[in-house]
Design an enzyme around this catalytic site. Structure first.
Site, PDB file in Angstrom:
ATOM      1  N   ASP A  66     -17.718  -5.530  21.737  1.00 52.47           N
ATOM      2  CA  ASP A  66     -18.759  -4.932  22.538  1.00 52.47           C
ATOM      3  C   ASP A  66     -18.155  -3.934  23.595  1.00 52.47           C
ATOM      4  O   ASP A  66     -17.177  -4.116  24.091  1.00 52.47           O
ATOM      5  CB  ASP A  66     -19.888  -5.828  22.876  1.00 52.47           C
ATOM      6  CG  ASP A  66     -19.194  -7.267  23.562  1.00 52.47           C
ATOM      7  OD1 ASP A  66     -18.003  -7.100  23.955  1.00 52.47           O
ATOM      8  OD2 ASP A  66     -19.890  -8.352  23.335  1.00 52.47           O
ATOM      9  N   ASN A 135     -26.213 -19.013  26.426  1.00 52.58           N
ATOM     10  CA  ASN A 135     -27.476 -18.938  25.715  1.00 52.58           C
ATOM     11  C   ASN A 135     -27.330 -18.955  24.037  1.00 52.58           C
ATOM     12  O   ASN A 135     -28.314 -18.710  23.428  1.00 52.58           O
ATOM     13  CB  ASN A 135     -28.395 -17.662  26.144  1.00 52.58           C
ATOM     14  CG  ASN A 135     -27.726 -16.420  25.780  1.00 52.58           C
ATOM     15  OD1 ASN A 135     -26.498 -16.245  25.214  1.00 52.58           O
ATOM     16  ND2 ASN A 135     -28.241 -15.462  26.308  1.00 52.58           N
ATOM     17  N   HIS A 137     -25.508 -16.704  22.496  1.00 54.14           N
ATOM     18  CA  HIS A 137     -24.998 -15.498  21.999  1.00 54.14           C
ATOM     19  C   HIS A 137     -23.621 -15.121  21.531  1.00 54.14           C
ATOM     20  O   HIS A 137     -22.847 -16.004  21.798  1.00 54.14           O
ATOM     21  CB  HIS A 137     -25.398 -13.965  23.128  1.00 54.14           C
ATOM     22  CG  HIS A 137     -24.381 -13.967  24.036  1.00 54.14           C
ATOM     23  ND1 HIS A 137     -24.725 -13.304  25.306  1.00 54.14           N
ATOM     24  CD2 HIS A 137     -23.325 -14.392  24.258  1.00 54.14           C
ATOM     25  CE1 HIS A 137     -23.854 -13.259  26.042  1.00 54.14           C
ATOM     26  NE2 HIS A 137     -22.864 -13.855  25.408  1.00 54.14           N
ATOM     27  N   GLU A 142     -28.057 -11.520  21.545  1.00 51.49           N
ATOM     28  CA  GLU A 142     -28.810 -12.330  22.301  1.00 51.49           C
ATOM     29  C   GLU A 142     -29.803 -12.897  21.370  1.00 51.49           C
ATOM     30  O   GLU A 142     -30.001 -12.737  20.432  1.00 51.49           O
ATOM     31  CB  GLU A 142     -29.639 -11.568  23.469  1.00 51.49           C
ATOM     32  CG  GLU A 142     -28.786 -10.784  24.265  1.00 51.49           C
ATOM     33  CD  GLU A 142     -27.753 -11.487  25.415  1.00 51.49           C
ATOM     34  OE1 GLU A 142     -27.544 -12.734  25.088  1.00 51.49           O
ATOM     35  OE2 GLU A 142     -27.317 -10.908  26.486  1.00 51.49           O
TER      36      GLU A 142
HETATM   37  P1  PGA Z   1     -16.917 -15.995  28.699  1.00 55.77           P
HETATM   38  O1  PGA Z   1     -18.102 -15.527  27.854  1.00 55.77           O
HETATM   39  O2  PGA Z   1     -15.758 -16.084  27.755  1.00 55.77           O
HETATM   40  O3  PGA Z   1     -16.683 -15.080  29.822  1.00 55.77           O
HETATM   41  O4  PGA Z   1     -17.464 -17.358  28.928  1.00 55.77           O
HETATM   42  C1  PGA Z   1     -18.169 -15.743  26.550  1.00 55.77           C
HETATM   43  C2  PGA Z   1     -19.418 -14.791  26.017  1.00 55.77           C
HETATM   44  O5  PGA Z   1     -20.405 -14.401  26.741  1.00 55.77           O
HETATM   45  O6  PGA Z   1     -19.501 -14.613  24.617  1.00 55.77           O
END
Ligand code: PGA
Length: 240
Positions: A66, A135, A137, A142
């Site tokens: 992304d 959450n 995702h 999302e």
């Molecule tokens: P993080 O993010 O590795 O910074 O915890 C993970 C994500 O949002 O997929």
């Protein structure tokens, strides 16, 4: 879905780096799917060390999950910047074969289609790395995202904007949209590794691994993937 529980962030990073190195060794022209955020940082550090000891990255192709809409490669919070800083500039990867969605594309829909086509032209992703949001995702898919969706433009969830505000000067600077591989794109990868570290991920990991397969928890779709491995540290696995 195979679940590997390790002690801490460092052992999670070592386990995943070993799996990536194994993939590169078996197939030097692998197509890797890469993730950003805090979770894969230790993996990239170790891959840089593998390279220093002779591992060859020159035949790899990579696709990132992304990118934020509105941030160009020169923005320090863009995922282009992150990848250059943490991996690409430190190994002998061919920059022409590292792909990240263009968050500045004038036609975002066309950019999504172009990205999806590039993945197909490369022969699909051999090994996809994933983090997980608090959450649930994966990528920036999302909760509520349909499983059949390919690379698309996403409105980031409030919780994601809050979680990612730590990387920006203020929450108002966090982009509200992103381009993300879709769940369908991710599920087409031949193998996926989901990583998680820390107690803040424990509920999401539990829901993804033990809960029902539901669009409310995008990572739960990985229960349907034939070659999915979840590598989590004890804190992230504390509810399993
Ligand atoms: P993080 O993010 O590795 O910074 O915890 C993970 C994500 O949002 O997929």
């Amino acid at each position: 879905m195979k679940v590997v529980v390790v002690a801490n962030f460092d052992s999670m990073s070592a386990e995943v780096a070993k799996m990536v190195f194994g993939q590169i060794t078996r197939k030097p022209n692998s197509v890797l799917g890469l993730a950003t955020g805090s979770t894969p940082l230790g993996v990239y550090e170790l891959l840089v060390e593998y390279h220093a000891r002779g591992a060859d990255f020159s035949r790899l192709t990579t696709f990132n999950l992304d990118e934020y809409v509105g941030l160009g490669p020169d923005h320090p919070q863009s995922y282009h910047w992150y990848m250059n800083e943490n991996l690409f500039s430190k190994v002998n990867i061919n920059p022409e074969r590292t792909f990240i969605p263009d968050g500045l594309a004038p036609d975002l829909e066309a950019e999504c289609q172009r990205y999806e086509k590039l993945i197909q032209q490369a022969g699909g992703i051999d090994l996809q790395l994933l983090g997980i949001g608090t959450n649930g995702h994966i990528g920036f898919n999302e909760p509520g995202t349909e499983f059949g969706i390919e690379t698309h433009v996403v409105d980031l969830a409030e919780s994601t904007i809050r979680d990612n505000a730590r990387f920006f000067e203020s929450i108002d600077e966090v982009p509200t949209r992103a381009i993300s591989m879709g769940i369908k794109t991710i599920m087409q990868a031949k193998e996926v590794i989901l990583m998680a570290s820390g107690g803040s991920k424990a509920d999401a990991v539990y829901a993804a691994v033990r809960g029902p397969v539901t669009t409310a928890v995008p990572a739960s779709v990985l229960q349907l993937h034939p070659f999915a491995t979840v590598v989590v540290d004890q804190a992230a696995a504390s509810r399993l």
